[in-house]
Motif scaffolding. Structure first.
Motif, PDB file in Angstrom:
ATOM      1  N   PHE A 217     -60.953  18.603  -2.692  1.00 37.03           N
ATOM      2  CA  PHE A 217     -59.725  18.082  -3.281  1.00 37.03           C
ATOM      3  C   PHE A 217     -59.516  16.614  -2.912  1.00 37.03           C
ATOM      4  CE2 PHE A 217     -55.080  17.476  -3.521  1.00 37.03           C
ATOM      5  CZ  PHE A 217     -54.871  17.878  -4.834  1.00 37.03           C
ATOM      6  N   LEU A 218     -60.181  16.152  -1.858  1.00 36.06           N
ATOM      7  CA  LEU A 218     -60.051  14.763  -1.402  1.00 36.06           C
ATOM      8  C   LEU A 218     -61.221  13.906  -1.880  1.00 36.06           C
ATOM      9  CD1 LEU A 218     -58.985  15.542   2.278  1.00 36.06           C
ATOM     10  CD2 LEU A 218     -57.482  15.004   0.349  1.00 36.06           C
ATOM     11  N   SER A 219     -61.891  14.349  -2.936  1.00 34.40           N
ATOM     12  CA  SER A 219     -63.118  13.675  -3.380  1.00 34.40           C
ATOM     13  C   SER A 219     -62.884  12.208  -3.729  1.00 34.40           C
ATOM     14  CB  SER A 219     -63.721  14.405  -4.577  1.00 34.40           C
ATOM     15  OG  SER A 219     -62.798  14.441  -5.656  1.00 34.40           O
ATOM     16  N   ASN A 220     -61.722  11.878  -4.288  1.00 36.77           N
ATOM     17  CA  ASN A 220     -61.457  10.462  -4.623  1.00 36.77           C
ATOM     18  C   ASN A 220     -61.453   9.584  -3.384  1.00 36.77           C
ATOM     19  OD1 ASN A 220     -61.268  10.970  -7.350  1.00 36.77           O
ATOM     20  ND2 ASN A 220     -59.051  11.172  -7.361  1.00 36.77           N
ATOM     21  N   GLN A 221     -60.923  10.107  -2.264  1.00 37.55           N
ATOM     22  CA  GLN A 221     -60.932   9.350  -1.018  1.00 37.55           C
ATOM     23  C   GLN A 221     -62.360   9.142  -0.517  1.00 37.55           C
ATOM     24  OE1 GLN A 221     -58.266  10.868   1.998  1.00 37.55           O
ATOM     25  NE2 GLN A 221     -56.810  11.617   0.465  1.00 37.55           N
ATOM     26  N   VAL A 222     -63.221  10.111  -0.775  1.00 39.48           N
ATOM     27  CA  VAL A 222     -64.624  10.000  -0.376  1.00 39.48           C
ATOM     28  C   VAL A 222     -65.332   8.950  -1.212  1.00 39.48           C
ATOM     29  CG1 VAL A 222     -66.830  11.201  -0.218  1.00 39.48           C
ATOM     30  CG2 VAL A 222     -64.717  12.382   0.425  1.00 39.48           C
TER      31      VAL A 222
ATOM     32  N   MET B  88     -53.416  25.079  -5.227  1.00 39.44           N
ATOM     33  CA  MET B  88     -53.860  25.647  -6.505  1.00 39.44           C
ATOM     34  C   MET B  88     -55.354  25.404  -6.714  1.00 39.44           C
ATOM     35  SD  MET B  88     -50.809  24.711  -9.191  1.00 39.44           S
ATOM     36  CE  MET B  88     -49.158  25.427  -9.046  1.00 39.44           C
ATOM     37  N   TYR B  89     -55.796  24.209  -6.359  1.00 34.93           N
ATOM     38  CA  TYR B  89     -57.216  23.873  -6.502  1.00 34.93           C
ATOM     39  C   TYR B  89     -58.075  24.808  -5.653  1.00 34.93           C
ATOM     40  CZ  TYR B  89     -61.509  21.102  -6.530  1.00 34.93           C
ATOM     41  OH  TYR B  89     -62.822  20.698  -6.662  1.00 34.93           O
ATOM     42  N   GLU B  90     -57.682  24.989  -4.410  1.00 34.07           N
ATOM     43  CA  GLU B  90     -58.440  25.869  -3.512  1.00 34.07           C
ATOM     44  C   GLU B  90     -58.403  27.318  -4.004  1.00 34.07           C
ATOM     45  OE1 GLU B  90     -58.661  27.151   1.231  1.00 34.07           O
ATOM     46  OE2 GLU B  90     -57.235  25.625   0.549  1.00 34.07           O
ATOM     47  N   ARG B  91     -57.227  27.770  -4.440  1.00 33.02           N
ATOM     48  CA  ARG B  91     -57.087  29.150  -4.901  1.00 33.02           C
ATOM     49  C   ARG B  91     -57.900  29.390  -6.173  1.00 33.02           C
ATOM     50  NH1 ARG B  91     -57.460  34.137  -4.160  1.00 33.02           N
ATOM     51  NH2 ARG B  91     -56.097  35.479  -5.392  1.00 33.02           N
ATOM     52  N   THR B  92     -58.014  28.393  -7.026  1.00 39.30           N
ATOM     53  CA  THR B  92     -58.811  28.528  -8.249  1.00 39.30           C
ATOM     54  C   THR B  92     -60.251  28.908  -7.912  1.00 39.30           C
ATOM     55  OG1 THR B  92     -57.468  26.959  -9.518  1.00 39.30           O
ATOM     56  CG2 THR B  92     -59.721  27.307 -10.268  1.00 39.30           C
ATOM     57  N   GLY B  93     -60.849  28.198  -6.958  1.00 41.33           N
ATOM     58  CA  GLY B  93     -62.221  28.511  -6.558  1.00 41.33           C
ATOM     59  C   GLY B  93     -62.348  29.896  -5.966  1.00 41.33           C
TER      60      GLY B  93
ATOM     61  N   LEU C 231     -40.694  18.045 -12.332  1.00 37.28           N
ATOM     62  CA  LEU C 231     -41.117  19.383 -12.750  1.00 37.28           C
ATOM     63  C   LEU C 231     -42.529  19.721 -12.286  1.00 37.28           C
ATOM     64  CD1 LEU C 231     -39.821  19.367 -16.447  1.00 37.28           C
ATOM     65  CD2 LEU C 231     -38.607  20.085 -14.374  1.00 37.28           C
ATOM     66  N   LEU C 232     -43.231  18.734 -11.742  1.00 37.24           N
ATOM     67  CA  LEU C 232     -44.622  18.937 -11.339  1.00 37.24           C
ATOM     68  C   LEU C 232     -44.710  19.531  -9.940  1.00 37.24           C
ATOM     69  CD1 LEU C 232     -46.134  15.541 -12.558  1.00 37.24           C
ATOM     70  CD2 LEU C 232     -46.347  17.761 -13.680  1.00 37.24           C
ATOM     71  N   PRO C 233     -45.734  20.344  -9.687  1.00 38.66           N
ATOM     72  CA  PRO C 233     -45.972  20.815  -8.319  1.00 38.66           C
ATOM     73  C   PRO C 233     -46.214  19.635  -7.384  1.00 38.66           C
ATOM     74  CG  PRO C 233     -47.297  22.049  -9.909  1.00 38.66           C
ATOM     75  CD  PRO C 233     -46.709  20.881 -10.649  1.00 38.66           C
ATOM     76  N   SER C 234     -45.896  19.808  -6.108  1.00 40.28           N
ATOM     77  CA  SER C 234     -46.149  18.758  -5.126  1.00 40.28           C
ATOM     78  C   SER C 234     -47.653  18.588  -4.920  1.00 40.28           C
ATOM     79  CB  SER C 234     -45.490  19.118  -3.794  1.00 40.28           C
ATOM     80  OG  SER C 234     -46.145  20.245  -3.221  1.00 40.28           O
ATOM     81  N   GLU C 235     -48.034  17.524  -4.224  1.00 40.42           N
ATOM     82  CA  GLU C 235     -49.457  17.299  -3.954  1.00 40.42           C
ATOM     83  C   GLU C 235     -50.042  18.438  -3.126  1.00 40.42           C
ATOM     84  OE1 GLU C 235     -52.397  13.952  -1.904  1.00 40.42           O
ATOM     85  OE2 GLU C 235     -50.404  13.375  -2.597  1.00 40.42           O
TER      86      GLU C 235
ATOM     87  N   TYR D 253     -58.941  21.751 -15.003  1.00 40.30           N
ATOM     88  CA  TYR D 253     -58.619  20.363 -14.675  1.00 40.30           C
ATOM     89  C   TYR D 253     -57.159  20.243 -14.247  1.00 40.30           C
ATOM     90  CZ  TYR D 253     -62.989  19.393 -17.092  1.00 40.30           C
ATOM     91  OH  TYR D 253     -64.310  19.377 -17.478  1.00 40.30           O
ATOM     92  N   SER D 254     -56.938  19.517 -13.179  1.00 35.21           N
ATOM     93  CA  SER D 254     -55.579  19.256 -12.720  1.00 35.21           C
ATOM     94  C   SER D 254     -54.930  18.213 -13.627  1.00 35.21           C
ATOM     95  CB  SER D 254     -55.621  18.753 -11.276  1.00 35.21           C
ATOM     96  OG  SER D 254     -54.323  18.504 -10.795  1.00 35.21           O
TER      97      SER D 254
END
Length: 378
Positions: free
Chosen positions: A367-372, A221-226, A211-215, A192-193
């Motif tokens: 990663f853009l699921s919320n926009q969908v 990171m999300y893509e690399r996780t998969g 301190l957080l990674p950028s969007e 989970y992000s």
């Protein structure tokens, strides 16, 4: 009488210390309060079992908080109460959440003998620095020890919860956590992000955003996780969940498919007979409930429009998506008659795909699921 399946979520709100990102209903407590609470939770289970004897429980999820802090005999008694109050399917999936460093062989063996067949470890990160900033009280070594103990005690279905986009986390450190975890061969991994929620220590901490990674880094990171978990044989079946074949979390799949469930315990939410309702979040109020059914009686009945929206939101979380056939069967109307415009527009933009029956979010748009999903608000 024909039986109908439901799921049970049992909330254990106790923990040693609140983590910096946590907005769940959880807090430390003494032995006396824990016992009073567990007795009340069993009372609530018996209430619903008596009221709905035609319902059959297919999954149980004991979540928290940290359920593994509760004495094992209390958990055993809780499971005895479930089976004594409801009919249960022969292959009932029963999960319990555990924090590394809080399990022992005695506890794990008791879980096994009481019918718990799935354990979910909250690791979050394999790196000491990241665990410290999250406010976790365990080490990676604690997790490895607990993981091996669970295997020795017979657990053949283990999940590990991880987090990405953490403060000071890089692609390299995230990959290290994923690789170390996957090499242990758990059946299921959730990633989970991090979201900074109002009311958490992180929300109040000045400069945490710096301190957080950028969007863009979060998306990478999300893509690399998969990609990385795929090399270890894990299939993404939901936005944040990965499993070996036949080890998808049945309880969570039930949520996303609209299976009715009762959430029992402090602040727990339910979706039952088309209604949504929640228990009180105040411990004193919960402990002195005289009629658990009053919350069902006061429940919000979902409108047909709200049911359609929720069907789309939850169904599109699944990698397989939803089917036009299932929508028609449930609502008696074609999905294209209701959502034809957003489906066509999102498909044109590459944010949705469809074939003759199925509609899903393609890999590159996950990663853009919320926009969908926002496009399916009626």
């Amino acid at each position: 009488m024909k039986t109908r399946e439901i799921e049970l979520y049992l909330h254990i709100p106790f923990c040693k210390r609140k983590c910096n990102y946590c907005d769940f209903c959880s807090f430390p407590a003494g032995d006396g309060q824990i016992k009073r609470y567990m007795d009340k939770l069993k009372e609530e289970i018996r209430y619903w079992g008596d009221r709905y004897p035609d319902r059959t429980v297919s999954t149980v999820f004991i979540g928290g908080g940290t359920p593994s802090l509760v004495p094992a005999k209390q958990i055993e008694s809780l499971m005895d109460t479930v089976r004594g109050s409801f009919s249960c399917t022969r292959d009932m999936e029963c999960s319990i959440e555990a924090n590394p460093g809080t399990v022992t062989k005695e506890k794990l063996k008791t879980y096994q003998s009481s019918g718990i067949n799935r354990i979910s470890f909250g690791l979050q990160s394999a790196r000491k620095e990241e665990l410290k900033i999250l406010g976790r009280i365990h080490s990676f070594e604690d997790f490895v020890s607990g993981f091996h103990m669970a295997r020795e005690c017979g657990f053949e279905n283990i999940n590990v919860d991880l987090m990405s986009a953490l403060p000071l986390q890089t692609m390299e450190t995230m990959e290290q956590t994923l690789t170390k975890t996957a090499k242990l061969n758990p059946e299921h991994i959730s990633v989970y992000s991090l979201i900074i929620e109002e009311g958490t220590p992180f929300y109040e901490e000045k400069g945490i955003g710096d301190l957080l990674p950028s969007e863009d880094e979060d998306a990478a990171m999300y893509e690399r996780t998969g990609e990385l978990l795929d090399t270890f044989g894990y299939r993404r079946y939901e936005l944040s969940n990965y499993a070996r074949p036949d080890f998808e979390c049945r309880h969570n799949c039930g949520y996303w498919a609209g299976t009715p469930y009762l959430g029992l315990g402090l602040a727990a939410s339910s979706y039952f007979e088309g209604k949504r309702f929640s228990n009180p979040s105040c411990m004193d109020e919960y402990l002195f409930i005289q009629d658990h059914g009053r919350y069902f009686a006061e429940a919000e009945m979902l409108s047909r429009k709200e049911e359609m929206e929720e069907y789309m939101f939850l169904g599109l979380r699944m990698i397989t998506g939803i089917t036009k056939t299932a929508f028609l069967k449930r609502f008696g109307i074609s999905i294209l008659d209701v959502y034809g415009t957003p489906i066509r527009e999102l498909t044109r933009k590459g944010l949705l795909k469809q074939d003759t029956d199925r509609i899903w979010i393609p890999k590159q748009a996950l990663f853009l699921s919320n926009q969908v999903m926002v496009e399916f608000l009626l």
